[in-house]
Design a protein around this motif. Structure first.
Motif, PDB file in Angstrom:
ATOM      1  N   PHE A 242     -18.933  -1.377  22.333  1.00  0.00           N
ATOM      2  CA  PHE A 242     -18.443  -2.470  23.167  1.00  0.00           C
ATOM      3  C   PHE A 242     -17.086  -2.112  23.761  1.00  0.00           C
ATOM      4  O   PHE A 242     -16.221  -1.544  23.085  1.00  0.00           O
ATOM      5  N   GLY A 243     -16.911  -2.489  25.025  1.00  0.00           N
ATOM      6  CA  GLY A 243     -15.668  -2.203  25.714  1.00  0.00           C
ATOM      7  C   GLY A 243     -14.606  -3.270  25.480  1.00  0.00           C
ATOM      8  O   GLY A 243     -14.810  -4.243  24.744  1.00  0.00           O
ATOM      9  N   MET A 244     -13.465  -3.113  26.133  1.00  0.00           N
ATOM     10  CA  MET A 244     -12.319  -3.995  25.915  1.00  0.00           C
ATOM     11  C   MET A 244     -12.578  -5.446  26.277  1.00  0.00           C
ATOM     12  O   MET A 244     -11.917  -6.344  25.761  1.00  0.00           O
ATOM     13  N   THR A 245     -13.526  -5.690  27.140  1.00  0.00           N
ATOM     14  CA  THR A 245     -13.753  -7.065  27.612  1.00  0.00           C
ATOM     15  C   THR A 245     -15.010  -7.709  27.019  1.00  0.00           C
ATOM     16  O   THR A 245     -15.359  -8.827  27.391  1.00  0.00           O
ATOM     17  N   GLU A 246     -15.671  -7.027  26.098  1.00  0.00           N
ATOM     18  CA  GLU A 246     -16.954  -7.515  25.589  1.00  0.00           C
ATOM     19  C   GLU A 246     -16.839  -8.108  24.186  1.00  0.00           C
ATOM     20  O   GLU A 246     -16.067  -7.624  23.354  1.00  0.00           O
TER      21      GLU A 246
END
Length: 320
Positions: free
Chosen positions: A139-143
């Motif tokens: 998962f990325g920084m915004t997820e």
């Protein structure tokens, strides 16, 4: 049967082994193997002239049951804090002592309330489901972002033993604490918490809200009250399901007004509204706030202590 050999106690609900052993040794208790209903309790008391009964939710005695009890019954003991499953007023009117166990559940219920707060804020149920399904995707920084508890205001409805214990735990997590109750607590008990004289005044300040008051009667949280919470708030309930209008809660969760919820109690237990099970932003547990070995033993022992006092001609330790 000689007095010292007579059964002095009916335990009408399943209890931990340690509690059952003490009850049999001290009171020659009859300990049920499965939770008895109220009329079975009445029938047993009539046949065996027991002076004491330890009941549970299934054996909750209402007015007609209590009216049918023989005069030998001196005390109805509850191994829980709540007594909303029985007609206390009528029992007292009949001269029967009613007791509960208000202190036994405090620490574990407060722990569990904080678990619900943290789980709802940090999306614990969603993360756990991801792992059980095999993960497989970073998962990325915004997820999948949760909301932190540090710095937020926890609103507590009911500043009794459990409410105050929750406040201490919340403060340890860096939360600010606000509360409402029938009357303001002393400065020592407040320990820096902010008092609001009404629920309506508390709600707009509660980024996280937790309930710690008895259930029964009209729901405390309806569409109006949920609407007064700030957008993105988290709602927690480990008190009583009857405090909540579940249609209003569902609407607040699905509309996005609430970030999430942590629920341990429900209106129609043990049959939870299936709509909540389908929501990703709800952390659900099956009414287990007091479910530790230590606390369940203490609950039972408290009930037995009250029974011992009353049968010995002393005042109950925890009269309702």
């Amino acid at each position: 049967m000689p007095e010292n050999n007579r059964t002095k106690l009916l335990i009408a609900r399943r209890v931990p082994n340690a509690v059952a052993s003490r009850a049999v040794s001290e009171f020659r208790a009859y300990v049920t193997e499965s939770d008895m209903d109220a009329w079975s309790v009445v029938d047993f008391c009539k046949k065996h002239d027991v002076p004491a009964v330890l009941i549970g939710k299934k054996s909750g005695l209402q007015e007609d049951h209590i009216a049918a009890l023989p005069s030998t019954v001196k005390i109805i003991a509850n191994a829980s804090a709540g007594v909303d499953h029985m007609n206390v007023a009528f029992a007292l009117e009949r001269g029967i002592v009613v007791t509960n166990a208000p202190d036994a559940l405090t620490e574990c219920t407060a722990d569990f309330s904080m678990l619900l707060v943290l789980a709802a804020c940090r999306r614990a149920s969603e993360y756990e489901r991801i792992m059980r399904s095999g993960w497989g995707k970073s998962f990325g920084m915004t997820e999948m972002l949760g909301t932190r508890v540090n710095g937020k205001t926890l609103g507590i409805v009911g500043f009794g033993r459990i409410g105050r214990a929750v406040a201490k735990r919340a403060q340890a997590f860096g939360m600010k604490v606000a509360y409402t109750d029938i009357q303001r607590a002393s400065p020592a008990l407040e320990n820096g918490a902010m008092f609001y004289p009404s629920l309506e005044e508390l709600l707009p300040h509660s980024q996280v809200l937790t309930l710690h008051v008895p259930g029964g009667g009209t729901p405390l949280m309806t569409k109006k009250e949920f609407g007064l919470l700030p957008e993105g708030a988290v709602f927690v309930n480990a008190a009583r399901g009857a405090l909540v209008n579940e249609d209003a809660l569902y609407e607040a969760l699905t509309s996005g007004h609430l970030f999430g919820a942590g629920l341990d109690v429900y209106r129609n237990e043990p049959h939870v509204d299936v709509r909540f099970a389908g929501l990703q932003n709800v952390f659900l547990t099956p009414h287990m706030a007091s479910a530790t070995i230590e606390t369940r033993d203490q609950m039972g022992f408290t009930a037995l202590d009250n029974i011992a006092a009353v049968l010995d001609g002393q005042k109950a330790l925890n009269p309702v």
